[in-house]
Design a protein around this motif. Structure first.
Motif, PDB file in Angstrom:
ATOM      1  N   HIS A 231      -1.765  -2.428  -3.374  1.00  0.00           N
ATOM      2  CA  HIS A 231      -0.630  -2.566  -2.459  1.00  0.00           C
ATOM      3  C   HIS A 231      -0.683  -1.498  -1.381  1.00  0.00           C
ATOM      4  CE1 HIS A 231       2.708  -5.336  -2.312  1.00  0.00           C
ATOM      5  NE2 HIS A 231       2.540  -5.607  -3.596  1.00  0.00           N
ATOM      6  N   SER A 232      -0.925  -0.256  -1.808  1.00  0.00           N
ATOM      7  CA  SER A 232      -0.911   0.840  -0.846  1.00  0.00           C
ATOM      8  C   SER A 232      -2.040   0.707   0.168  1.00  0.00           C
ATOM      9  CB  SER A 232      -1.004   2.185  -1.570  1.00  0.00           C
ATOM     10  OG  SER A 232      -2.198   2.261  -2.339  1.00  0.00           O
ATOM     11  N   HIS A 233      -3.199   0.244  -0.290  1.00  0.00           N
ATOM     12  CA  HIS A 233      -4.322   0.074   0.630  1.00  0.00           C
ATOM     13  C   HIS A 233      -4.034  -1.044   1.625  1.00  0.00           C
ATOM     14  CE1 HIS A 233      -8.511   0.755   1.745  1.00  0.00           C
ATOM     15  NE2 HIS A 233      -8.640  -0.558   1.867  1.00  0.00           N
ATOM     16  N   TYR A 234      -3.463  -2.136   1.131  1.00  0.00           N
ATOM     17  CA  TYR A 234      -3.148  -3.253   2.023  1.00  0.00           C
ATOM     18  C   TYR A 234      -2.104  -2.851   3.061  1.00  0.00           C
ATOM     19  CZ  TYR A 234      -1.200  -7.667   3.650  1.00  0.00           C
ATOM     20  OH  TYR A 234      -0.730  -8.682   4.435  1.00  0.00           O
ATOM     21  N   GLU A 235      -1.117  -2.074   2.651  1.00  0.00           N
ATOM     22  CA  GLU A 235      -0.043  -1.671   3.561  1.00  0.00           C
ATOM     23  C   GLU A 235      -0.580  -0.920   4.770  1.00  0.00           C
ATOM     24  OE1 GLU A 235       3.248  -2.232   3.603  1.00  0.00           O
ATOM     25  OE2 GLU A 235       3.047  -3.601   1.909  1.00  0.00           O
ATOM     26  N   ARG A 236      -1.686  -0.235   4.605  1.00  0.00           N
ATOM     27  CA  ARG A 236      -2.257   0.534   5.715  1.00  0.00           C
ATOM     28  C   ARG A 236      -2.728  -0.363   6.847  1.00  0.00           C
ATOM     29  NH1 ARG A 236      -6.735   4.004   2.829  1.00  0.00           N
ATOM     30  NH2 ARG A 236      -7.168   4.619   4.999  1.00  0.00           N
ATOM     31  N   PHE A 237      -3.006  -1.638   6.516  1.00  0.00           N
ATOM     32  CA  PHE A 237      -3.559  -2.558   7.513  1.00  0.00           C
ATOM     33  C   PHE A 237      -2.639  -3.736   7.815  1.00  0.00           C
ATOM     34  CE2 PHE A 237      -7.051  -0.564   5.201  1.00  0.00           C
ATOM     35  CZ  PHE A 237      -7.814  -0.041   6.233  1.00  0.00           C
ATOM     36  N   ALA A 238      -1.508  -3.823   7.117  1.00  0.00           N
ATOM     37  CA  ALA A 238      -0.645  -4.996   7.239  1.00  0.00           C
ATOM     38  C   ALA A 238      -0.142  -5.210   8.660  1.00  0.00           C
ATOM     39  CB  ALA A 238       0.519  -4.887   6.262  1.00  0.00           C
ATOM     40  N   GLU A 239       0.084  -4.126   9.387  1.00  0.00           N
ATOM     41  CA  GLU A 239       0.599  -4.234  10.759  1.00  0.00           C
ATOM     42  C   GLU A 239      -0.496  -4.086  11.810  1.00  0.00           C
ATOM     43  OE1 GLU A 239       3.697  -5.117  11.178  1.00  0.00           O
ATOM     44  OE2 GLU A 239       4.036  -5.020   9.006  1.00  0.00           O
ATOM     45  N   SER A 240      -1.743  -4.216  11.390  1.00  0.00           N
ATOM     46  CA  SER A 240      -2.856  -4.042  12.318  1.00  0.00           C
ATOM     47  C   SER A 240      -2.893  -5.153  13.357  1.00  0.00           C
ATOM     48  CB  SER A 240      -4.167  -4.028  11.528  1.00  0.00           C
ATOM     49  OG  SER A 240      -5.274  -4.054  12.397  1.00  0.00           O
ATOM     50  N   ASP A 241      -3.435  -4.810  14.521  1.00  0.00           N
ATOM     51  CA  ASP A 241      -3.606  -5.815  15.575  1.00  0.00           C
ATOM     52  C   ASP A 241      -4.735  -6.782  15.242  1.00  0.00           C
ATOM     53  OD1 ASP A 241      -1.583  -4.657  17.059  1.00  0.00           O
ATOM     54  OD2 ASP A 241      -2.948  -3.356  18.197  1.00  0.00           O
ATOM     55  N   ILE A 242      -5.598  -6.386  14.326  1.00  0.00           N
ATOM     56  CA  ILE A 242      -6.721  -7.228  13.935  1.00  0.00           C
ATOM     57  C   ILE A 242      -6.285  -8.168  12.808  1.00  0.00           C
ATOM     58  CG2 ILE A 242      -9.078  -7.254  13.022  1.00  0.00           C
ATOM     59  CD1 ILE A 242      -9.360  -4.388  14.052  1.00  0.00           C
ATOM     60  N   PRO A 243      -6.546  -9.476  12.903  1.00  0.00           N
ATOM     61  CA  PRO A 243      -6.205 -10.400  11.810  1.00  0.00           C
ATOM     62  C   PRO A 243      -6.812  -9.919  10.491  1.00  0.00           C
ATOM     63  CG  PRO A 243      -6.923 -11.614  13.747  1.00  0.00           C
ATOM     64  CD  PRO A 243      -7.185 -10.167  14.038  1.00  0.00           C
ATOM     65  N   THR A 244      -5.957  -9.817   9.461  1.00  0.00           N
ATOM     66  CA  THR A 244      -6.379  -9.267   8.175  1.00  0.00           C
ATOM     67  C   THR A 244      -6.311 -10.344   7.102  1.00  0.00           C
ATOM     68  OG1 THR A 244      -5.586  -7.061   8.797  1.00  0.00           O
ATOM     69  CG2 THR A 244      -5.934  -7.483   6.456  1.00  0.00           C
ATOM     70  N   VAL A 245      -7.382 -10.466   6.343  1.00  0.00           N
ATOM     71  CA  VAL A 245      -7.479 -11.466   5.283  1.00  0.00           C
ATOM     72  C   VAL A 245      -7.711 -10.733   3.959  1.00  0.00           C
ATOM     73  CG1 VAL A 245      -8.722 -13.501   4.450  1.00  0.00           C
ATOM     74  CG2 VAL A 245      -8.518 -13.084   6.920  1.00  0.00           C
ATOM     75  N   VAL A 246      -6.920 -11.076   2.954  1.00  0.00           N
ATOM     76  CA  VAL A 246      -7.115 -10.518   1.623  1.00  0.00           C
ATOM     77  C   VAL A 246      -7.925 -11.514   0.796  1.00  0.00           C
ATOM     78  CG1 VAL A 246      -5.967  -9.937  -0.566  1.00  0.00           C
ATOM     79  CG2 VAL A 246      -5.112  -9.017   1.602  1.00  0.00           C
TER      80      VAL A 246
END
Length: 269
Positions: free
Chosen positions: A25-40
């Motif tokens: 969760h903590s790692h994902y949160e670092r990128f959740a608001e990124s301008d780059i489309p993020t896929v888990v």
């Protein structure tokens, strides 16, 4: 350090997307608001990502893991050929610890994603059968290597294209792969000749089946024997998936549509 920063900048500059493999969760949160489309890409969407690709096997080989994720994203129209993707993947455990830049190519559609997502059988059933084959490959029978052939899905057609070698111990039973007790039974019966036939929903329909499709036109890698040929041929003539454990080299291979789709070493799992 400047040179190191330049290398890292080159890896992630102008990428079209970021793939996070099994993040916390903590790692994902670092990128959740990124301008780059993020896929888990993970076994489960525990981080509630908006864009998610299910990873049914936690491939230990990083190349296979990335290839599956990219192919799944292509199938879901998340990425397309020509896109550059930064893959944040874990090699040494814990949160993702490495970054790999990948150019998406049309020829990356190997069929691995399709093996799970678009097979007639439930993806969980295929995963469970892989689990049985992998454990058999690691432990064998009483310390001795063993071969096994599992035909998953389209059981009616498979039964019509095969014949019994002996009494079917599952004929009047209603047992399903994935149950720990049933998995022990599968491992025990695997030392005898013939294939297991498993339904779309995971019901074990039969053991000791001799598959009778024609092998003509089936292309399998050199060195593989009759068990692999039978598995490849039955998947060409039906909508089934074949999962084969080789007695000679201990590898687990999957066939679909008459072609080998996946090859894994049980010792990596």
């Amino acid at each position: 350090m400047a040179a190191l920063s330049e290398i890292l900048d080159d890896l992630v500059s102008d990428v079209d997307g970021l793939f996070l493999f099994t993040p916390s969760h903590s790692h994902y949160e670092r990128f959740a608001e990124s301008d780059i489309p993020t896929v888990v890409i993970a076994p489960e969407n525990t981080v509630e990502a908006e864009t998610f690709v299910e990873l049914p096997l936690q491939f230990q080989n990083v190349k296979d893991r990335i290839r599956f994720g990219v192919e799944g994203a292509m199938e879901q129209s998340i990425v397309e050929a020509g896109d550059d993707i930064a893959c944040n993947v874990g090699i040494f455990g814990g949160d993702p610890d490495s970054v790999v830049r990948v150019r998406v190519e049309e020829n990356m559609r190997s069929g691995i994603y399709d093996l799970f997502a678009n097979s007639r059988a439930d993806p969980g059933v295929i995963r469970d059968v892989f689990g049985v084959a992998i454990e058999l490959g690691k432990k064998g029978q009483k310390g001795e290597p063993v071969g096994a052939l599992f035909i998953v899905g389209d059981a009616g057609n498979v039964m019509n294209k095969s014949r019994p070698l002996s009494y079917n111990p599952f004929e009047k039973s209603h047992v399903y792969v994935g149950d720990p007790i049933v998995n022990v039974m599968l491992k025990e019966f695997s030392r005898l000749d013939g294939a297991f036939v498993i339904s779309d929903s995971g019901k074990i329909v039969s053991a000791y089946r001799y598959l009778e499709p024609s092998a003509e036109g089936v292309d399998i890698p050199k060195g593989l024997g009759a068990r692999h040929m039978a598995g490849g041929a039955i998947t060409r003539d039906t909508n089934a998936t074949a999962i084969v454990l080789s007695e000679s080299d201990g590898l687990v291979r999957a066939f679909k549509g008459g072609k080998m789709i996946l090859e894994i070493d049980p010792e990596d799992y």
